[in-house]
Design a protein around this motif. Structure first.
Motif, PDB file in Angstrom:
ATOM      1  N   LEU A 213      18.325 -13.778  10.826  1.00 15.27           N
ATOM      2  CA  LEU A 213      17.320 -14.480  10.031  1.00 15.27           C
ATOM      3  C   LEU A 213      15.932 -14.060  10.482  1.00 15.27           C
ATOM      4  N   SER A 214      15.157 -13.528   9.556  1.00 17.60           N
ATOM      5  CA  SER A 214      13.802 -13.104   9.870  1.00 17.60           C
ATOM      6  C   SER A 214      12.821 -14.248   9.626  1.00 17.60           C
ATOM      7  N   TYR A 215      11.748 -14.249  10.386  1.00 16.40           N
ATOM      8  CA  TYR A 215      10.668 -15.215  10.163  1.00 16.40           C
ATOM      9  C   TYR A 215       9.816 -14.798   8.958  1.00 16.40           C
ATOM     10  N   TYR A 216       9.915 -13.535   8.558  1.00 13.89           N
ATOM     11  CA  TYR A 216       9.013 -12.987   7.541  1.00 13.89           C
ATOM     12  C   TYR A 216       9.789 -12.428   6.361  1.00 13.89           C
ATOM     13  N   ASP A 217       9.097 -12.343   5.210  1.00 13.31           N
ATOM     14  CA  ASP A 217       9.720 -11.704   4.049  1.00 13.31           C
ATOM     15  C   ASP A 217       9.590 -10.186   4.182  1.00 13.31           C
ATOM     16  N   ALA A 218      10.102  -9.467   3.182  1.00 14.77           N
ATOM     17  CA  ALA A 218      10.142  -8.007   3.254  1.00 14.77           C
ATOM     18  C   ALA A 218       8.752  -7.385   3.328  1.00 14.77           C
ATOM     19  N   SER A 219       7.764  -8.032   2.738  1.00 11.37           N
ATOM     20  CA  SER A 219       6.400  -7.485   2.723  1.00 11.37           C
ATOM     21  C   SER A 219       5.659  -7.726   4.034  1.00 11.37           C
ATOM     22  N   MET A 220       6.185  -8.604   4.872  1.00 12.26           N
ATOM     23  CA  MET A 220       5.529  -9.030   6.118  1.00 12.26           C
ATOM     24  C   MET A 220       4.203  -9.740   5.853  1.00 12.26           C
ATOM     25  N   GLU A 221       3.991 -10.182   4.614  1.00 12.06           N
ATOM     26  CA  GLU A 221       2.773 -10.911   4.245  1.00 12.06           C
ATOM     27  C   GLU A 221       2.986 -12.419   4.263  1.00 12.06           C
ATOM     28  N   THR A 362      21.648  -4.029  16.035  1.00 14.63           N
ATOM     29  CA  THR A 362      20.344  -3.372  15.849  1.00 14.63           C
ATOM     30  C   THR A 362      19.339  -4.243  15.108  1.00 14.63           C
ATOM     31  N   PHE A 363      19.732  -5.444  14.675  1.00 16.40           N
ATOM     32  CA  PHE A 363      18.817  -6.286  13.898  1.00 16.40           C
ATOM     33  C   PHE A 363      17.522  -6.542  14.659  1.00 16.40           C
ATOM     34  N   GLY A 364      17.641  -6.908  15.934  1.00 15.74           N
ATOM     35  CA  GLY A 364      16.451  -7.248  16.713  1.00 15.74           C
ATOM     36  C   GLY A 364      15.506  -6.075  16.865  1.00 15.74           C
ATOM     37  N   THR A 365      16.074  -4.873  17.026  1.00 15.02           N
ATOM     38  CA  THR A 365      15.235  -3.685  17.165  1.00 15.02           C
ATOM     39  C   THR A 365      14.428  -3.427  15.902  1.00 15.02           C
ATOM     40  N   PHE A 366      15.107  -3.426  14.762  1.00 14.86           N
ATOM     41  CA  PHE A 366      14.410  -3.146  13.507  1.00 14.86           C
ATOM     42  C   PHE A 366      13.464  -4.280  13.113  1.00 14.86           C
ATOM     43  N   GLU A 367      13.796  -5.499  13.536  1.00 17.78           N
ATOM     44  CA  GLU A 367      12.889  -6.621  13.286  1.00 17.78           C
ATOM     45  C   GLU A 367      11.608  -6.450  14.119  1.00 17.78           C
ATOM     46  N   SER A 368      11.743  -5.991  15.353  1.00 18.16           N
ATOM     47  CA  SER A 368      10.572  -5.731  16.188  1.00 18.16           C
ATOM     48  C   SER A 368       9.694  -4.650  15.578  1.00 18.16           C
ATOM     49  N   LEU A 369      10.321  -3.654  14.991  1.00 19.37           N
ATOM     50  CA  LEU A 369       9.554  -2.588  14.338  1.00 19.37           C
ATOM     51  C   LEU A 369       8.815  -3.121  13.116  1.00 19.37           C
ATOM     52  N   ARG A 370       9.471  -3.994  12.364  1.00 21.14           N
ATOM     53  CA  ARG A 370       8.808  -4.585  11.190  1.00 21.14           C
ATOM     54  C   ARG A 370       7.602  -5.410  11.602  1.00 21.14           C
ATOM     55  N   ARG A 371       7.705  -6.061  12.757  1.00 22.77           N
ATOM     56  CA  ARG A 371       6.635  -6.958  13.196  1.00 22.77           C
ATOM     57  C   ARG A 371       5.372  -6.212  13.632  1.00 22.77           C
ATOM     58  N   ARG A 372       5.435  -4.902  13.637  1.00 20.47           N
ATOM     59  CA  ARG A 372       4.214  -4.156  13.918  1.00 20.47           C
ATOM     60  C   ARG A 372       3.164  -4.406  12.836  1.00 20.47           C
ATOM     61  N   GLY A 373       3.614  -4.898  11.670  1.00 16.89           N
ATOM     62  CA  GLY A 373       2.686  -5.206  10.586  1.00 16.89           C
ATOM     63  C   GLY A 373       2.058  -6.580  10.706  1.00 16.89           C
ATOM     64  N   VAL A 374       2.402  -7.314  11.758  1.00 16.53           N
ATOM     65  CA  VAL A 374       1.861  -8.655  11.974  1.00 16.53           C
ATOM     66  C   VAL A 374       0.758  -8.578  13.025  1.00 16.53           C
ATOM     67  N   PRO A 375      -0.381  -9.236  12.805  1.00 21.99           N
ATOM     68  CA  PRO A 375      -1.455  -9.231  13.813  1.00 21.99           C
ATOM     69  C   PRO A 375      -0.929  -9.649  15.183  1.00 21.99           C
ATOM     70  N   ALA A 376      -1.424  -8.975  16.220  1.00 22.31           N
ATOM     71  CA  ALA A 376      -0.874  -9.138  17.572  1.00 22.31           C
ATOM     72  C   ALA A 376      -0.935 -10.568  18.082  1.00 22.31           C
ATOM     73  N   ASP A 377      -1.961 -11.338  17.672  1.00 19.41           N
ATOM     74  CA  ASP A 377      -2.109 -12.698  18.199  1.00 19.41           C
ATOM     75  C   ASP A 377      -1.355 -13.747  17.385  1.00 19.41           C
ATOM     76  N   PHE A 378      -0.774 -13.346  16.247  1.00 15.81           N
ATOM     77  CA  PHE A 378      -0.123 -14.349  15.397  1.00 15.81           C
ATOM     78  C   PHE A 378       1.150 -14.930  16.013  1.00 15.81           C
ATOM     79  N   PRO A 379       2.051 -14.132  16.612  1.00 12.15           N
ATOM     80  CA  PRO A 379       3.267 -14.724  17.185  1.00 12.15           C
ATOM     81  C   PRO A 379       2.986 -15.864  18.162  1.00 12.15           C
ATOM     82  N   ASN A 380       1.935 -15.739  18.977  1.00 17.72           N
ATOM     83  CA  ASN A 380       1.594 -16.823  19.903  1.00 17.72           C
ATOM     84  C   ASN A 380       1.161 -18.077  19.151  1.00 17.72           C
ATOM     85  N   SER A 381       0.401 -17.879  18.075  1.00 14.99           N
ATOM     86  CA  SER A 381      -0.029 -19.022  17.264  1.00 14.99           C
ATOM     87  C   SER A 381       1.164 -19.705  16.614  1.00 14.99           C
ATOM     88  N   LEU A 382       2.105 -18.898  16.128  1.00 16.48           N
ATOM     89  CA  LEU A 382       3.303 -19.461  15.494  1.00 16.48           C
ATOM     90  C   LEU A 382       4.149 -20.206  16.529  1.00 16.48           C
TER      91      LEU A 382
END
Length: 421
Positions: A213-221, A362-382
Protein backbone atom coordinates in the motif's frame (compact mmCIF):
# COMPACT_ATOMS: atom_id res chain seq x y z
CA UNK A 1 34.02 -5.99 27.56
CA UNK A 2 31.44 -8.79 27.79
CA UNK A 3 32.34 -12.43 27.14
CA UNK A 4 30.14 -12.38 24.04
CA UNK A 5 31.92 -9.34 22.59
CA UNK A 6 35.36 -10.77 23.42
CA UNK A 7 34.35 -13.99 21.69
CA UNK A 8 33.25 -12.14 18.58
CA UNK A 9 36.49 -10.15 18.47
CA UNK A 10 38.61 -13.28 18.90
CA UNK A 11 36.59 -15.04 16.22
CA UNK A 12 36.97 -12.14 13.81
CA UNK A 13 40.76 -11.91 14.31
CA UNK A 14 41.11 -15.67 13.88
CA UNK A 15 38.97 -15.50 10.75
CA UNK A 16 41.08 -12.69 9.31
CA UNK A 17 44.23 -14.72 9.88
CA UNK A 18 42.72 -17.72 8.11
CA UNK A 19 41.53 -15.60 5.21
CA UNK A 20 44.90 -13.91 4.79
CA UNK A 21 46.67 -17.25 4.85
CA UNK A 22 44.38 -18.71 2.19
CA UNK A 23 43.98 -17.80 -1.44
CA UNK A 24 41.21 -19.13 -3.65
CA UNK A 25 42.38 -20.83 -6.82
CA UNK A 26 40.63 -18.31 -9.08
CA UNK A 27 42.14 -15.26 -7.31
CA UNK A 28 45.55 -13.69 -8.12
CA UNK A 29 48.04 -13.74 -5.28
CA UNK A 30 46.84 -10.76 -3.23
CA UNK A 31 50.27 -9.61 -2.06
CA UNK A 32 51.36 -9.07 -5.67
CA UNK A 33 48.58 -6.56 -6.38
CA UNK A 34 49.63 -2.95 -5.88
CA UNK A 35 48.04 0.46 -6.22
CA UNK A 36 45.45 2.66 -4.56
CA UNK A 37 41.71 2.10 -4.29
CA UNK A 38 39.39 4.94 -3.35
CA UNK A 39 36.23 3.60 -1.71
CA UNK A 40 33.12 5.74 -1.24
CA UNK A 41 31.38 4.66 1.97
CA UNK A 42 27.92 5.70 3.18
CA UNK A 43 28.05 3.91 6.52
CA UNK A 44 31.40 3.39 8.23
CA UNK A 45 29.91 1.04 10.83
CA UNK A 46 28.49 -1.24 8.15
CA UNK A 47 31.64 -1.08 6.01
CA UNK A 48 34.06 -1.85 8.83
CA UNK A 49 31.66 -4.45 10.19
CA UNK A 50 32.09 -6.49 7.02
CA UNK A 51 34.99 -6.00 4.61
CA UNK A 52 36.60 -2.77 5.78
CA UNK A 53 38.80 -4.37 8.45
CA UNK A 54 39.89 -7.28 6.26
CA UNK A 55 40.74 -5.76 2.89
CA UNK A 56 44.05 -4.17 4.05
CA UNK A 57 45.16 -7.51 5.54
CA UNK A 58 44.31 -9.49 2.44
CA UNK A 59 45.78 -6.95 0.01
CA UNK A 60 48.81 -5.67 1.98
CA UNK A 61 50.30 -3.71 -0.92
CA UNK A 62 47.14 -1.83 -1.86
CA UNK A 63 46.40 1.50 -0.23
CA UNK A 64 42.71 1.80 0.64
CA UNK A 65 41.49 5.38 0.76
CA UNK A 66 38.06 5.60 2.34
CA UNK A 67 35.93 8.68 1.65
CA UNK A 68 32.68 9.43 3.48
CA UNK A 69 29.54 10.27 1.56
CA UNK A 70 27.25 12.66 3.41
CA UNK A 71 23.62 11.70 3.85
CA UNK A 72 21.07 13.33 1.58
CA UNK A 73 18.54 12.57 -1.11
CA UNK A 74 19.50 9.90 -3.69
CA UNK A 75 20.27 12.64 -6.22
CA UNK A 76 22.44 14.55 -3.73
CA UNK A 77 24.32 11.37 -2.87
CA UNK A 78 24.82 10.58 -6.56
CA UNK A 79 26.24 14.06 -7.23
CA UNK A 80 28.74 13.67 -4.38
CA UNK A 81 29.90 10.28 -5.63
CA UNK A 82 30.28 11.40 -9.25
CA UNK A 83 32.37 14.33 -8.06
CA UNK A 84 34.60 12.06 -5.95
CA UNK A 85 35.09 9.55 -8.81
CA UNK A 86 35.91 6.64 -6.47
CA UNK A 87 36.93 3.20 -7.64
CA UNK A 88 34.48 1.29 -5.44
CA UNK A 89 31.12 2.51 -4.16
CA UNK A 90 29.30 0.76 -1.31
CA UNK A 91 25.61 1.58 -1.23
CA UNK A 92 23.56 1.71 1.94
CA UNK A 93 20.18 1.58 0.18
CA UNK A 94 19.03 0.08 -3.12
CA UNK A 95 17.38 3.42 -3.98
CA UNK A 96 20.79 5.16 -3.95
CA UNK A 97 22.21 2.33 -6.05
CA UNK A 98 19.47 2.57 -8.68
CA UNK A 99 19.81 6.36 -8.83
CA UNK A 100 23.52 6.00 -9.68
CA UNK A 101 22.66 3.35 -12.22
CA UNK A 102 20.17 5.64 -13.94
CA UNK A 103 22.89 8.27 -14.25
CA UNK A 104 25.14 5.80 -16.05
CA UNK A 105 27.68 6.07 -13.22
CA UNK A 106 28.24 2.37 -12.56
CA UNK A 107 30.27 -0.22 -14.44
CA UNK A 108 28.53 -3.31 -15.80
CA UNK A 109 30.22 -6.27 -14.12
CA UNK A 110 28.85 -8.93 -16.49
CA UNK A 111 31.92 -9.21 -18.74
CA UNK A 112 34.30 -9.48 -15.78
CA UNK A 113 32.11 -12.10 -14.10
CA UNK A 114 32.13 -14.15 -17.30
CA UNK A 115 35.84 -13.63 -17.99
CA UNK A 116 36.93 -14.74 -14.52
CA UNK A 117 34.20 -17.36 -14.18
CA UNK A 118 33.21 -15.77 -10.90
CA UNK A 119 30.73 -18.27 -9.51
CA UNK A 120 27.35 -16.81 -8.56
CA UNK A 121 25.65 -20.20 -8.23
CA UNK A 122 26.28 -20.41 -4.44
CA UNK A 123 24.70 -16.95 -3.96
CA UNK A 124 21.11 -16.94 -2.71
CA UNK A 125 19.13 -16.98 -5.98
CA UNK A 126 16.73 -14.37 -4.60
CA UNK A 127 19.63 -11.94 -4.11
CA UNK A 128 20.73 -12.40 -7.72
CA UNK A 129 17.14 -12.04 -8.96
CA UNK A 130 16.51 -8.96 -6.82
CA UNK A 131 19.66 -7.17 -8.00
CA UNK A 132 18.90 -7.96 -11.63
CA UNK A 133 15.32 -6.77 -11.26
CA UNK A 134 16.20 -3.41 -9.75
CA UNK A 135 19.10 -3.06 -12.22
CA UNK A 136 16.97 -3.53 -15.31
CA UNK A 137 18.40 -6.98 -16.03
CA UNK A 138 22.13 -6.20 -15.79
CA UNK A 139 24.71 -6.97 -13.11
CA UNK A 140 26.11 -3.70 -11.84
CA UNK A 141 26.49 -4.59 -8.18
CA UNK A 142 27.16 -7.51 -5.84
CA UNK A 143 26.12 -7.91 -2.22
CA UNK A 144 28.04 -10.07 0.29
CA UNK A 145 25.39 -9.91 3.02
CA UNK A 146 21.73 -9.16 3.52
CA UNK A 147 19.49 -8.31 6.46
CA UNK A 148 16.23 -9.95 7.41
CA UNK A 149 13.92 -10.46 10.37
CA UNK A 150 11.96 -13.44 11.63
CA UNK A 151 9.16 -13.87 14.15
CA UNK A 152 10.41 -15.17 17.50
CA UNK A 153 7.86 -16.79 19.81
CA UNK A 154 7.80 -18.05 23.39
CA UNK A 155 6.83 -21.73 23.23
CA UNK A 156 5.99 -21.97 26.94
CA UNK A 157 3.58 -19.00 26.86
CA UNK A 158 1.73 -20.51 23.89
CA UNK A 159 1.50 -23.83 25.72
CA UNK A 160 0.42 -22.19 28.99
CA UNK A 161 -2.50 -20.34 27.41
CA UNK A 162 -3.46 -23.01 24.87
CA UNK A 163 -2.76 -20.81 21.88
CA UNK A 164 -1.61 -22.47 18.62
CA UNK A 165 1.93 -21.67 17.58
CA UNK A 166 2.55 -19.08 14.86
CA UNK A 167 3.40 -20.49 11.44
CA UNK A 168 5.39 -19.50 8.40
CA UNK A 169 3.70 -17.18 5.89
CA UNK A 170 1.10 -15.69 8.23
CA UNK A 171 -0.39 -12.33 7.27
CA UNK A 172 -0.08 -9.39 9.62
CA UNK A 173 -3.78 -9.53 10.41
CA UNK A 174 -3.41 -13.20 11.36
CA UNK A 175 -0.52 -12.29 13.66
CA UNK A 176 -2.64 -9.65 15.43
CA UNK A 177 -5.51 -12.14 15.79
CA UNK A 178 -3.14 -14.70 17.29
CA UNK A 179 -1.63 -12.12 19.66
CA UNK A 180 -5.11 -11.13 20.84
CA UNK A 181 -5.73 -14.64 22.20
CA UNK A 182 -3.44 -14.01 25.14
CA UNK A 183 -5.39 -12.85 28.22
CA UNK A 184 -5.23 -9.27 29.34
CA UNK A 185 -3.90 -8.47 32.77
CA UNK A 186 -2.58 -5.63 34.88
CA UNK A 187 0.93 -4.53 35.80
CA UNK A 188 3.62 -7.19 35.88
CA UNK A 189 1.00 -9.92 35.46
CA UNK A 190 0.08 -8.73 31.97
CA UNK A 191 1.27 -10.83 29.05
CA UNK A 192 1.37 -9.11 25.68
CA UNK A 193 0.69 -11.07 22.54
CA UNK A 194 3.21 -9.14 20.49
CA UNK A 195 6.14 -6.91 21.35
CA UNK A 196 7.09 -4.34 18.70
CA UNK A 197 10.10 -2.07 19.02
CA UNK A 198 8.67 1.15 17.59
CA UNK A 199 5.58 3.31 17.67
CA UNK A 200 2.20 2.88 16.01
CA UNK A 201 3.27 5.01 13.05
CA UNK A 202 6.16 2.62 12.43
CA UNK A 203 3.77 -0.35 12.60
CA UNK A 204 1.48 1.28 10.05
CA UNK A 205 4.38 1.87 7.69
CA UNK A 206 5.66 -1.69 8.10
CA UNK A 207 2.30 -3.35 7.48
CA UNK A 208 1.53 -1.01 4.57
CA UNK A 209 4.85 -1.98 3.05
CA UNK A 210 4.00 -5.67 3.45
CA UNK A 211 0.58 -5.17 1.88
CA UNK A 212 2.01 -3.05 -0.98
CA UNK A 213 0.00 0.00 0.00
CA UNK A 214 1.48 3.30 -1.10
CA UNK A 215 0.92 6.59 0.69
CA UNK A 216 0.80 8.34 -2.71
CA UNK A 217 -1.05 8.01 -6.00
CA UNK A 218 0.72 7.26 -9.28
CA UNK A 219 1.41 10.94 -10.00
CA UNK A 220 3.04 11.47 -6.57
CA UNK A 221 0.98 14.69 -6.40
CA UNK A 222 -1.64 13.36 -3.99
CA UNK A 223 -1.94 11.21 -0.89
CA UNK A 224 -4.10 8.11 -1.36
CA UNK A 225 -4.78 7.02 2.20
CA UNK A 226 -8.58 7.25 1.83
CA UNK A 227 -8.95 3.83 0.17
CA UNK A 228 -10.77 0.78 1.56
CA UNK A 229 -7.45 -1.06 1.91
CA UNK A 230 -5.92 1.76 3.93
CA UNK A 231 -9.04 2.06 6.11
CA UNK A 232 -8.93 -1.66 6.88
CA UNK A 233 -5.21 -1.58 7.68
CA UNK A 234 -5.50 1.52 9.86
CA UNK A 235 -8.50 0.10 11.75
CA UNK A 236 -6.71 -3.22 12.34
CA UNK A 237 -3.49 -1.72 13.68
CA UNK A 238 -5.28 0.81 15.87
CA UNK A 239 -7.70 -1.77 17.29
CA UNK A 240 -5.00 -4.16 18.50
CA UNK A 241 -2.86 -1.37 19.94
CA UNK A 242 -5.80 0.19 21.75
CA UNK A 243 -6.80 -3.19 23.16
CA UNK A 244 -3.33 -3.56 24.66
CA UNK A 245 -2.39 -6.54 22.51
CA UNK A 246 0.86 -4.89 21.33
CA UNK A 247 3.64 -3.69 23.61
CA UNK A 248 5.67 -0.77 22.20
CA UNK A 249 7.74 0.13 25.26
CA UNK A 250 11.53 0.35 25.09
CA UNK A 251 11.93 -2.47 27.62
CA UNK A 252 12.18 -5.85 25.88
CA UNK A 253 9.35 -7.78 27.48
CA UNK A 254 9.94 -10.80 25.24
CA UNK A 255 13.30 -11.41 26.86
CA UNK A 256 11.59 -11.04 30.26
CA UNK A 257 9.05 -13.72 29.34
CA UNK A 258 6.08 -11.30 29.26
CA UNK A 259 5.53 -11.06 25.49
CA UNK A 260 4.57 -14.04 23.37
CA UNK A 261 6.03 -12.86 20.05
CA UNK A 262 8.49 -10.33 18.70
CA UNK A 263 10.43 -9.54 15.53
CA UNK A 264 14.19 -9.90 15.51
CA UNK A 265 17.25 -10.16 13.32
CA UNK A 266 19.64 -13.16 13.41
CA UNK A 267 21.68 -11.24 15.99
CA UNK A 268 18.75 -11.57 18.42
CA UNK A 269 19.63 -15.27 18.68
CA UNK A 270 22.86 -14.34 20.47
CA UNK A 271 20.98 -11.91 22.73
CA UNK A 272 18.51 -14.61 23.77
CA UNK A 273 21.30 -17.12 24.32
CA UNK A 274 22.99 -14.69 26.72
CA UNK A 275 20.08 -12.87 28.40
CA UNK A 276 17.06 -15.09 27.81
CA UNK A 277 18.38 -18.45 28.91
CA UNK A 278 15.15 -19.29 30.75
CA UNK A 279 12.99 -18.77 27.65
CA UNK A 280 11.97 -21.71 25.47
CA UNK A 281 11.64 -20.12 22.04
CA UNK A 282 11.55 -20.79 18.33
CA UNK A 283 11.26 -18.79 15.10
CA UNK A 284 9.10 -18.69 11.96
CA UNK A 285 9.07 -16.34 8.99
CA UNK A 286 8.09 -12.69 9.31
CA UNK A 287 4.40 -12.13 8.39
CA UNK A 288 3.87 -11.78 4.65
CA UNK A 289 1.67 -10.03 2.13
CA UNK A 290 -1.87 -11.34 2.66
CA UNK A 291 -2.34 -12.06 -1.08
CA UNK A 292 1.10 -13.48 -1.81
CA UNK A 293 2.54 -15.35 1.15
CA UNK A 294 5.93 -15.99 -0.51
CA UNK A 295 7.32 -12.48 0.06
CA UNK A 296 9.33 -11.16 3.00
CA UNK A 297 9.15 -7.37 3.12
CA UNK A 298 11.84 -7.17 5.80
CA UNK A 299 14.70 -8.45 3.66
CA UNK A 300 17.14 -5.76 2.60
CA UNK A 301 20.55 -5.24 1.05
CA UNK A 302 22.53 -2.61 2.94
CA UNK A 303 25.92 -3.32 1.37
CA UNK A 304 25.88 -3.30 -2.42
CA UNK A 305 29.40 -3.14 -3.85
CA UNK A 306 29.89 -1.51 -7.26
CA UNK A 307 32.61 -0.02 -9.46
CA UNK A 308 32.27 3.58 -10.57
CA UNK A 309 32.14 4.10 -14.33
CA UNK A 310 35.05 6.55 -14.10
CA UNK A 311 37.16 4.53 -11.66
CA UNK A 312 40.90 5.16 -11.97
CA UNK A 313 41.65 1.48 -11.31
CA UNK A 314 38.64 -0.61 -12.41
CA UNK A 315 40.56 -3.89 -12.70
CA UNK A 316 42.03 -3.52 -9.22
CA UNK A 317 38.57 -2.58 -7.93
CA UNK A 318 37.19 -5.77 -9.47
CA UNK A 319 39.72 -7.85 -7.51
CA UNK A 320 38.43 -6.16 -4.36
CA UNK A 321 34.80 -6.87 -5.27
CA UNK A 322 35.54 -10.51 -6.02
CA UNK A 323 37.18 -10.95 -2.63
CA UNK A 324 34.43 -9.17 -0.68
CA UNK A 325 31.73 -11.22 -2.41
CA UNK A 326 33.60 -14.53 -2.40
CA UNK A 327 33.78 -17.60 -0.21
CA UNK A 328 36.59 -16.37 2.04
CA UNK A 329 34.58 -13.47 3.42
CA UNK A 330 31.41 -15.58 3.66
CA UNK A 331 33.16 -17.97 6.04
CA UNK A 332 33.58 -15.26 8.67
CA UNK A 333 29.90 -15.20 9.66
CA UNK A 334 29.16 -11.50 10.12
CA UNK A 335 26.14 -10.29 12.06
CA UNK A 336 24.25 -10.00 8.78
CA UNK A 337 23.38 -13.07 6.72
CA UNK A 338 25.82 -14.18 4.07
CA UNK A 339 24.35 -14.21 0.57
CA UNK A 340 26.40 -17.38 0.07
CA UNK A 341 23.91 -19.32 2.10
CA UNK A 342 25.98 -22.47 2.65
CA UNK A 343 27.97 -20.45 5.21
CA UNK A 344 24.94 -19.19 7.10
CA UNK A 345 22.69 -22.20 7.59
CA UNK A 346 22.61 -21.92 11.37
CA UNK A 347 23.77 -19.73 14.22
CA UNK A 348 24.57 -21.07 17.68
CA UNK A 349 22.70 -24.26 16.83
CA UNK A 350 19.58 -22.46 15.53
CA UNK A 351 18.46 -22.90 11.92
CA UNK A 352 18.41 -19.64 9.97
CA UNK A 353 15.98 -20.95 7.36
CA UNK A 354 13.12 -18.57 8.36
CA UNK A 355 15.36 -15.62 7.43
CA UNK A 356 16.10 -17.08 3.97
CA UNK A 357 12.90 -18.90 3.21
CA UNK A 358 10.78 -16.28 1.45
CA UNK A 359 11.36 -14.16 -1.63
CA UNK A 360 12.78 -10.65 -1.63
CA UNK A 361 10.03 -8.06 -1.99
CA UNK A 362 10.93 -5.24 -4.41
CA UNK A 363 7.90 -3.08 -3.53
CA UNK A 364 9.79 -1.06 -0.91
CA UNK A 365 12.69 -0.39 -3.25
CA UNK A 366 10.54 0.91 -6.09
CA UNK A 367 8.40 2.87 -3.64
CA UNK A 368 11.55 4.59 -2.34
CA UNK A 369 12.47 5.48 -5.91
CA UNK A 370 9.01 6.93 -6.52
CA UNK A 371 9.34 9.06 -3.40
CA UNK A 372 12.18 10.97 -4.98
CA UNK A 373 9.36 13.11 -6.41
CA UNK A 374 8.27 14.14 -2.91
CA UNK A 375 9.89 17.18 -1.22
CA UNK A 376 12.57 16.03 1.21
CA UNK A 377 10.94 17.59 4.29
CA UNK A 378 7.42 16.27 3.63
CA UNK A 379 7.81 12.73 5.08
CA UNK A 380 8.74 14.22 8.47
CA UNK A 381 5.70 16.48 8.36
CA UNK A 382 3.46 13.54 7.47
CA UNK A 383 4.96 11.43 10.28
CA UNK A 384 4.23 14.17 12.83
CA UNK A 385 0.63 14.38 11.58
CA UNK A 386 0.16 10.59 11.76
CA UNK A 387 1.60 10.52 15.28
CA UNK A 388 -0.82 13.23 16.40
CA UNK A 389 -3.86 11.45 14.99
CA UNK A 390 -2.93 7.98 16.25
CA UNK A 391 -2.38 9.43 19.74
CA UNK A 392 -5.86 10.93 19.53
CA UNK A 393 -7.29 7.51 18.65
CA UNK A 394 -5.47 5.91 21.59
CA UNK A 395 -6.94 8.60 23.90
CA UNK A 396 -10.43 8.06 22.48
CA UNK A 397 -10.91 11.56 21.07
CA UNK A 398 -10.98 10.30 17.46
CA UNK A 399 -12.20 7.10 15.84
CA UNK A 400 -9.82 5.33 13.45
CA UNK A 401 -11.92 6.42 10.45
CA UNK A 402 -11.98 10.04 11.63
CA UNK A 403 -8.23 10.01 12.21
CA UNK A 404 -7.46 8.56 8.78
CA UNK A 405 -9.76 11.06 7.06
CA UNK A 406 -7.98 13.92 8.82
CA UNK A 407 -4.57 12.48 7.89
CA UNK A 408 -5.68 12.33 4.26
CA UNK A 409 -7.11 15.86 4.14
CA UNK A 410 -4.53 17.66 6.28
CA UNK A 411 -1.69 15.66 4.76
CA UNK A 412 -2.80 16.63 1.28
CA UNK A 413 -2.64 20.29 2.23
CA UNK A 414 0.86 19.78 3.65
CA UNK A 415 1.95 18.05 0.45
CA UNK A 416 0.63 20.84 -1.77
CA UNK A 417 2.34 23.41 0.41
CA UNK A 418 5.64 21.50 0.26
CA UNK A 419 5.42 21.28 -3.53
CA UNK A 420 4.48 24.95 -3.99
CA UNK A 421 7.22 27.00 -5.70
Amino acid sequence: MSKMKRGRLTGLLTGIALVVSSCSSDTPEPDKLTGTLKIAVMNQFSYYGTAGKILPFYFPNITFEMVDVEHGSPDQIAEQIDELKPDIVTFLTPADYVTMLERGSLLDLSSRIKRDQFDLDPVHPQVVRYLKEISGGGTFGLAPVFNSTALYYNIDLFNQYGVPYPTDRMSWEELYQLAARFPSGEGNAKVYGFRYYGGINSQLSMVAHAEHLSYYDASMENLQMNTDSWRHLFQTVMDWNKKGVVDTNITDLFIEGRAAMTLGSPEYISVLKEKGKEINWSIVTTPSNSKDRDFNHSIGLNDIYTIHAKAASPDLAWEGLKFVNGDDIAKLQFKSLSTRTSYSREREGVSLEPFYKLNFDTFGTFESLRRRGVPADFPNSLNKLVNQKTEAVMKGTLTPNEALEQIQNEGQLLLRSAKAP
